[in-house]
Design a protein around this motif. Structure first.
Motif, PDB file in Angstrom:
ATOM      1  N   MET A   1     -14.624   1.310  29.495  1.00  0.00           N
ATOM      2  CA  MET A   1     -13.797  -0.097  28.978  1.00  0.00           C
ATOM      3  C   MET A   1     -12.506   0.632  28.185  1.00  0.00           C
ATOM      4  SD  MET A   1     -17.037  -2.084  27.013  1.00  0.00           S
ATOM      5  CE  MET A   1     -16.683  -1.264  26.004  1.00  0.00           C
ATOM      6  N   PRO A   2     -11.730   0.002  28.769  1.00  0.00           N
ATOM      7  CA  PRO A   2      -9.982   0.100  28.015  1.00  0.00           C
ATOM      8  C   PRO A   2     -10.006  -0.585  26.723  1.00  0.00           C
ATOM      9  CG  PRO A   2     -10.039  -1.861  30.043  1.00  0.00           C
ATOM     10  CD  PRO A   2     -11.076  -1.285  30.010  1.00  0.00           C
ATOM     11  N   GLY A   3      -9.667   0.122  25.803  1.00  0.00           N
ATOM     12  CA  GLY A   3     -10.042   0.019  23.869  1.00  0.00           C
ATOM     13  C   GLY A   3      -9.273  -1.194  24.467  1.00  0.00           C
ATOM     14  N   ALA A   4      -8.265  -1.511  24.301  1.00  0.00           N
ATOM     15  CA  ALA A   4      -7.324  -1.678  24.151  1.00  0.00           C
ATOM     16  C   ALA A   4      -7.288  -3.963  24.652  1.00  0.00           C
ATOM     17  CB  ALA A   4      -5.415  -2.351  24.017  1.00  0.00           C
ATOM     18  N   ALA A   5      -7.856  -3.612  25.288  1.00  0.00           N
ATOM     19  CA  ALA A   5      -8.538  -5.106  26.112  1.00  0.00           C
ATOM     20  C   ALA A   5      -9.782  -5.081  25.505  1.00  0.00           C
ATOM     21  CB  ALA A   5      -8.635  -4.969  27.296  1.00  0.00           C
ATOM     22  N   ARG A   6     -10.631  -4.412  24.213  1.00  0.00           N
ATOM     23  CA  ARG A   6     -11.960  -5.593  24.271  1.00  0.00           C
ATOM     24  C   ARG A   6     -11.927  -5.812  23.088  1.00  0.00           C
ATOM     25  NH1 ARG A   6     -15.416  -5.625  28.441  1.00  0.00           N
ATOM     26  NH2 ARG A   6     -15.089  -4.240  29.944  1.00  0.00           N
ATOM     27  N   SER A   7     -12.390  -6.277  22.500  1.00  0.00           N
ATOM     28  CA  SER A   7     -12.674  -7.321  21.372  1.00  0.00           C
ATOM     29  C   SER A   7     -13.835  -6.577  20.603  1.00  0.00           C
ATOM     30  CB  SER A   7     -12.486  -8.801  21.242  1.00  0.00           C
ATOM     31  OG  SER A   7     -12.598  -9.161  20.767  1.00  0.00           O
ATOM     32  N   THR A   8     -13.926  -6.324  19.702  1.00  0.00           N
ATOM     33  CA  THR A   8     -14.547  -6.732  18.705  1.00  0.00           C
ATOM     34  C   THR A   8     -15.438  -7.808  17.981  1.00  0.00           C
ATOM     35  OG1 THR A   8     -13.185  -5.573  16.751  1.00  0.00           O
ATOM     36  CG2 THR A   8     -13.982  -4.533  17.660  1.00  0.00           C
ATOM     37  N   ALA A   9     -14.585  -9.226  18.026  1.00  0.00           N
ATOM     38  CA  ALA A   9     -14.862  -9.926  17.182  1.00  0.00           C
ATOM     39  C   ALA A   9     -16.841 -10.281  18.395  1.00  0.00           C
ATOM     40  CB  ALA A   9     -14.152 -10.704  17.639  1.00  0.00           C
ATOM     41  N   ARG A  10     -17.015 -11.656  17.646  1.00  0.00           N
ATOM     42  CA  ARG A  10     -18.266 -11.800  18.519  1.00  0.00           C
ATOM     43  C   ARG A  10     -17.967 -12.761  19.655  1.00  0.00           C
ATOM     44  NH1 ARG A  10     -22.241 -13.535  13.075  1.00  0.00           N
ATOM     45  NH2 ARG A  10     -22.811 -11.740  12.501  1.00  0.00           N
ATOM     46  N   LYS A  11     -16.805 -13.143  18.985  1.00  0.00           N
ATOM     47  CA  LYS A  11     -16.352 -14.699  20.564  1.00  0.00           C
ATOM     48  C   LYS A  11     -15.844 -13.585  21.705  1.00  0.00           C
ATOM     49  CE  LYS A  11     -17.290 -18.562  17.990  1.00  0.00           C
ATOM     50  NZ  LYS A  11     -17.179 -20.057  17.712  1.00  0.00           N
ATOM     51  N   ALA A  12     -15.618 -13.648  22.629  1.00  0.00           N
ATOM     52  CA  ALA A  12     -15.568 -12.977  23.819  1.00  0.00           C
ATOM     53  C   ALA A  12     -13.906 -14.065  24.314  1.00  0.00           C
ATOM     54  CB  ALA A  12     -15.936 -12.328  25.042  1.00  0.00           C
ATOM     55  N   ASP A  13     -12.531 -14.133  24.359  1.00  0.00           N
ATOM     56  CA  ASP A  13     -11.829 -15.281  25.264  1.00  0.00           C
ATOM     57  C   ASP A  13     -11.976 -14.412  26.778  1.00  0.00           C
ATOM     58  OD1 ASP A  13     -10.422 -12.533  25.450  1.00  0.00           O
ATOM     59  OD2 ASP A  13      -8.556 -13.498  23.924  1.00  0.00           O
ATOM     60  N   PHE A  14     -11.075 -15.435  27.039  1.00  0.00           N
ATOM     61  CA  PHE A  14     -10.767 -15.901  28.366  1.00  0.00           C
ATOM     62  C   PHE A  14     -10.521 -14.263  29.217  1.00  0.00           C
ATOM     63  CE2 PHE A  14      -8.705 -16.313  32.766  1.00  0.00           C
ATOM     64  CZ  PHE A  14      -9.740 -16.867  33.432  1.00  0.00           C
ATOM     65  N   ALA A  15      -9.378 -13.884  28.541  1.00  0.00           N
ATOM     66  CA  ALA A  15      -9.586 -12.137  29.179  1.00  0.00           C
ATOM     67  C   ALA A  15     -10.391 -11.384  28.523  1.00  0.00           C
ATOM     68  CB  ALA A  15      -8.174 -12.016  28.191  1.00  0.00           C
ATOM     69  N   GLU A  16     -11.434 -11.088  28.053  1.00  0.00           N
ATOM     70  CA  GLU A  16     -12.453 -10.615  27.599  1.00  0.00           C
ATOM     71  C   GLU A  16     -13.816 -11.002  28.694  1.00  0.00           C
ATOM     72  OE1 GLU A  16     -14.652  -7.893  25.033  1.00  0.00           O
ATOM     73  OE2 GLU A  16     -12.456  -8.339  25.110  1.00  0.00           O
ATOM     74  N   LEU A  17     -13.579 -12.109  29.050  1.00  0.00           N
ATOM     75  CA  LEU A  17     -14.763 -12.017  30.267  1.00  0.00           C
ATOM     76  C   LEU A  17     -14.048 -11.706  31.681  1.00  0.00           C
ATOM     77  CD1 LEU A  17     -16.998 -13.685  31.848  1.00  0.00           C
ATOM     78  CD2 LEU A  17     -15.134 -16.054  31.445  1.00  0.00           C
ATOM     79  N   LEU A  18     -13.028 -11.504  31.768  1.00  0.00           N
ATOM     80  CA  LEU A  18     -12.507 -11.347  32.755  1.00  0.00           C
ATOM     81  C   LEU A  18     -12.447 -10.098  33.018  1.00  0.00           C
ATOM     82  CD1 LEU A  18      -9.117 -13.137  33.048  1.00  0.00           C
ATOM     83  CD2 LEU A  18     -11.079 -13.712  34.561  1.00  0.00           C
ATOM     84  N   TYR A  19     -12.705  -9.110  31.918  1.00  0.00           N
ATOM     85  CA  TYR A  19     -12.994  -7.694  32.611  1.00  0.00           C
ATOM     86  C   TYR A  19     -14.455  -7.301  32.199  1.00  0.00           C
ATOM     87  CZ  TYR A  19      -8.337  -5.868  30.915  1.00  0.00           C
ATOM     88  OH  TYR A  19      -7.361  -5.411  30.269  1.00  0.00           O
ATOM     89  N   ILE A  21     -16.102  -9.311  33.797  1.00  0.00           N
ATOM     90  CA  ILE A  21     -16.177  -9.859  35.398  1.00  0.00           C
ATOM     91  C   ILE A  21     -16.153  -8.193  36.587  1.00  0.00           C
ATOM     92  CG2 ILE A  21     -15.778 -11.849  37.276  1.00  0.00           C
ATOM     93  CD1 ILE A  21     -15.819 -13.752  35.669  1.00  0.00           C
ATOM     94  N   CYS A  22     -15.344  -8.029  35.350  1.00  0.00           N
ATOM     95  CA  CYS A  22     -14.375  -6.976  36.867  1.00  0.00           C
ATOM     96  C   CYS A  22     -15.387  -5.706  37.331  1.00  0.00           C
ATOM     97  CB  CYS A  22     -13.189  -6.836  36.794  1.00  0.00           C
ATOM     98  SG  CYS A  22     -11.683  -7.814  37.147  1.00  0.00           S
ATOM     99  N   GLU A  23     -16.226  -5.473  35.853  1.00  0.00           N
ATOM    100  CA  GLU A  23     -17.445  -4.187  35.784  1.00  0.00           C
ATOM    101  C   GLU A  23     -18.446  -4.634  37.486  1.00  0.00           C
ATOM    102  OE1 GLU A  23     -18.970  -4.258  32.037  1.00  0.00           O
ATOM    103  OE2 GLU A  23     -17.345  -3.503  31.265  1.00  0.00           O
ATOM    104  N   PRO A  25     -18.980  -5.894  41.096  1.00  0.00           N
ATOM    105  CA  PRO A  25     -19.384  -4.767  42.569  1.00  0.00           C
ATOM    106  C   PRO A  25     -17.926  -6.125  43.537  1.00  0.00           C
ATOM    107  CG  PRO A  25     -21.270  -5.032  42.829  1.00  0.00           C
ATOM    108  CD  PRO A  25     -20.971  -5.950  41.073  1.00  0.00           C
ATOM    109  N   LEU A  26     -17.028  -6.780  43.039  1.00  0.00           N
ATOM    110  CA  LEU A  26     -16.424  -7.696  43.338  1.00  0.00           C
ATOM    111  C   LEU A  26     -14.782  -7.119  44.103  1.00  0.00           C
ATOM    112  CD1 LEU A  26     -17.331 -10.543  40.687  1.00  0.00           C
ATOM    113  CD2 LEU A  26     -17.907 -10.314  42.898  1.00  0.00           C
ATOM    114  N   GLU A  27     -14.490  -8.045  45.136  1.00  0.00           N
ATOM    115  CA  GLU A  27     -13.108  -7.532  45.467  1.00  0.00           C
ATOM    116  C   GLU A  27     -12.108  -8.237  45.620  1.00  0.00           C
ATOM    117  OE1 GLU A  27     -12.661  -5.146  47.899  1.00  0.00           O
ATOM    118  OE2 GLU A  27     -14.670  -4.365  48.147  1.00  0.00           O
ATOM    119  N   ARG A  28     -12.579  -9.747  44.673  1.00  0.00           N
ATOM    120  CA  ARG A  28     -11.143 -10.122  44.451  1.00  0.00           C
ATOM    121  C   ARG A  28     -12.029 -11.019  43.634  1.00  0.00           C
ATOM    122  NH1 ARG A  28      -7.037 -11.293  48.634  1.00  0.00           N
ATOM    123  NH2 ARG A  28      -6.766  -9.024  49.159  1.00  0.00           N
TER     124      ARG A  28
END
Length: 219
Positions: A1-19, A21-23, A25-28
């Protein structure tokens, strides 16, 4: 997991959700839009680090002058919008951007419109979609006087797509002879001896082949 991209807060923002989702097996992954006020540096970073993410389509609207932007309740300026586009372009080389434009908002002048075209040209949109302003009942803009001649509105509405079309042709020509990863969506509309799909920058490509059975919808 990219250290700078992951949040330690309880709530995830949209960027966090994308990370997350990208785990899978999706092509795009392609999302429709993200409001410039919510286009954070973390979201821009996701486009740099997640190859599955397709180019975004941040909405523009009428953003080039602050007074009119306030009337449209945009909540951001042309400078802020330009900054987002530049940071996205630095984050991923060759990223393709598209946007929407509203033409003929009450009080729009020729100077306003020229400023919009300049902004679009500076950013270099791959595609744009223009809409003639129409009042919506119950909105503050519906009460504003609208002196813009309808003929000028119609002519102006065609300008951003025309400018973006030239940019799109330039990008397409630069892709000739390159190898692209294409996500097949089904059979070509012209013939079932070819399949159709899209490149990462949303170019439609038709080529000889056979689409797998579950893609082909029965007639």
């Amino acid at each position: 997991m990219p250290g700078a991209a992951r949040s330690t807060a309880r709530k995830a923002d949209f960027a966090e959700l994308l990370y997350y989702i990208c785990e899978l097996p999706l092509e795009r992954i392609r999302y429709t839009t993200s409001h410039p006020r919510e286009f954070t540096q973390r979201l821009i970073g996701a486009h740099a680090e997640l190859p599955q993410l397709a180019p975004p389509r941040p909405p523009a609207g009428a953003i080039r002058i602050r007074p009119r932007a306030r009337r449209l309740k945009r909540g951001y300026s042309a400078l802020e919008y330009r900054s987002i586009a530049r940071r996205l372009q630095r984050a991923r080389a060759g990223i393709s951007l598209s946007s929407d434009f509203i033409v003929g908002f009450p009080g729009e002048t020729d100077g306003d419109f020229e400023a919009t075209l300049k902004l679009a040209g500076d950013i270099g949109f791959d595609a744009s979609f223009s809409f003639l302003y129409s009042p919506r009942p119950g909105t503050p803009a519906a009460e504003l006087p609208d002196p813009t001649p309808k003929g000028r509105e119609a002519a102006a509405a065609a300008a951003p797509p025309s400018a973006a079309g030239a940019q799109a042709r330039s990008i397409s020509e630069a892709m000739v002879g390159t190898t692209q990863r294409v996500l097949v969506e089904g059979f070509s509309k012209k013939t079932e001896t070819e399949v159709s799909g899209r490149t990462g920058n949303n170019r439609v490509v038709n080529f000889p082949g056979r689409a797998i059975s579950f893609i082909h919808s029965p007639k």
